[in-house]
Scaffold this motif. Structure first.
Motif, PDB file in Angstrom:
ATOM      1  N   THR A  53      52.646  66.152  50.855  1.00  0.00           N
ATOM      2  CA  THR A  53      51.588  66.787  51.644  1.00  0.00           C
ATOM      3  C   THR A  53      52.211  67.631  52.749  1.00  0.00           C
ATOM      4  OG1 THR A  53      51.383  64.876  53.134  1.00  0.00           O
ATOM      5  CG2 THR A  53      49.971  64.909  51.175  1.00  0.00           C
ATOM      6  N   GLN A  65      52.713  62.859  45.717  1.00  0.00           N
ATOM      7  CA  GLN A  65      52.083  62.742  47.040  1.00  0.00           C
ATOM      8  C   GLN A  65      52.884  63.486  48.122  1.00  0.00           C
ATOM      9  OE1 GLN A  65      51.455  58.233  46.202  1.00  0.00           O
ATOM     10  NE2 GLN A  65      50.020  58.719  47.845  1.00  0.00           N
ATOM     11  N   ARG A 102      58.093  59.474  46.360  1.00  0.00           N
ATOM     12  CA  ARG A 102      56.678  59.310  46.683  1.00  0.00           C
ATOM     13  C   ARG A 102      56.430  59.403  48.199  1.00  0.00           C
ATOM     14  NH1 ARG A 102      54.184  54.881  46.135  1.00  0.00           N
ATOM     15  NH2 ARG A 102      52.177  55.764  45.490  1.00  0.00           N
ATOM     16  N   LYS A 103      55.298  59.949  48.536  1.00  0.00           N
ATOM     17  CA  LYS A 103      54.786  59.981  49.914  1.00  0.00           C
ATOM     18  C   LYS A 103      55.745  60.709  50.866  1.00  0.00           C
ATOM     19  CE  LYS A 103      52.008  55.774  49.485  1.00  0.00           C
ATOM     20  NZ  LYS A 103      51.762  54.407  50.012  1.00  0.00           N
TER      21      LYS A 103
END
Length: 264
Positions: free
Chosen positions: A252, A250, A226-227
């Protein structure tokens, strides 16, 4: 370390449960195993070192279950990983329950190595708050930024940052692999399964002349990564593929630029 034909190779420099460690201004050549191992230490500075070792398992510096360290102005030329963050293996590390945390690596030169910055694969006690910035790899490394674990490790990897890094030639610029078991995959059975939580991984202002791939992220479906944030990444020549990601939430990107070779 051993008798007879076992021939176990020791670490060259090993600090165990020490505080306020200072390593400054010396040269190391051809250690038998890991070169510098800081184990369960609290507080220290490693600077102005010139480290070269091209045997088997010749990591440059391994910080394991240690905290509050600065590594700066060092040169590493390694036959294995250059700068490595670890936190113990499986049940032993779960018992000790000591994360490796609060470590800054800056202004270092990595001439050769399997990774510029490696996280794991022994990381069962957890790893967090790691920041590498303003480092260079002017020749070649296999992976620039590599997080590795497996379904036996458990623990966590969080808040890991790489910023302002320049490299010449690499295989993968960035890689996360949650199934790294090496030779133990078939030699030793899985006695207890624990999945590693991986969250908050950041890479920014990184340039590379050539790479096989920009990134390959291989998460575990049972607990996805995640992230992950990638910003201002440039690779001049990519030989195999640009990007692959599985079981990542997530993810990006901003200004991730690369040129895939035409023959591909």
């Amino acid at each position: 370390m051993a008798v007879g034909e076992n021939n176990l190779r020791p670490h060259l420099i090993h600090f165990n449960r020490c505080k306020n460690v200072m390593l400054d201004g010396f040269q190391i050549r051809e250690s038998p195993f890991w070169t510098i191992h800081l184990y369960m230490c609290d507080g220290g500075i490693t600077r102005n070192l010139d480290v070269r070792a091209h045997g088997h398992n010749n990591d440059g510096i391994d910080l394991e279950m240690s905290r509050n360290f600065l590594v700066e102005d060092c040169t590493f030329d390694q036959g294995d990983d250059a700068v490595v963050i670890k936190a113990g293996r499986n049940r032993d590390a779960w018992r000790l329950n000591t994360p490796c945390e609060n470590i800054v690596i800056r202004n270092c030169r990595i001439l050769k190595g399997h990774t510029l910055l490696g996280i794991g694969s022994e990381m069962s006690g957890g790893i967090r708050n790691i920041y590498m910035h303003d480092c260079v790899a002017p020749q070649s490394v296999t992976r620039l930024f590599f997080l590795k674990t497996n379904h036996r490790r458990g623990g966590f990897i969080e808040n890991i940052y790489m910023k302002n890094v320049q490299a010449k030639s690499v295989q993968n610029v960035f890689e996360i692999d949650t199934d790294v078991l090496y030779q133990w995959k078939d030699l030793v059975p899985t006695y207890e399964e624990r999945i590693t939580r991986i969250e908050g991984i950041y890479m920014e202002q990184v340039s590379c002349e050539s790479a096989d791939a920009v990134y390959e992220l291989k998460g575990d479906a049972r607990l996805p990564i995640r992230k992950v944030q990638l910003k201002n990444i440039r690779v001049d020549h990519v030989k195999k593929f640009g990007k692959k990601a599985a079981h990542v939430e997530q993810l990006t990107e901003k200004n991730v630029v690369f040129r895939l070779d035409q023959k591909q």
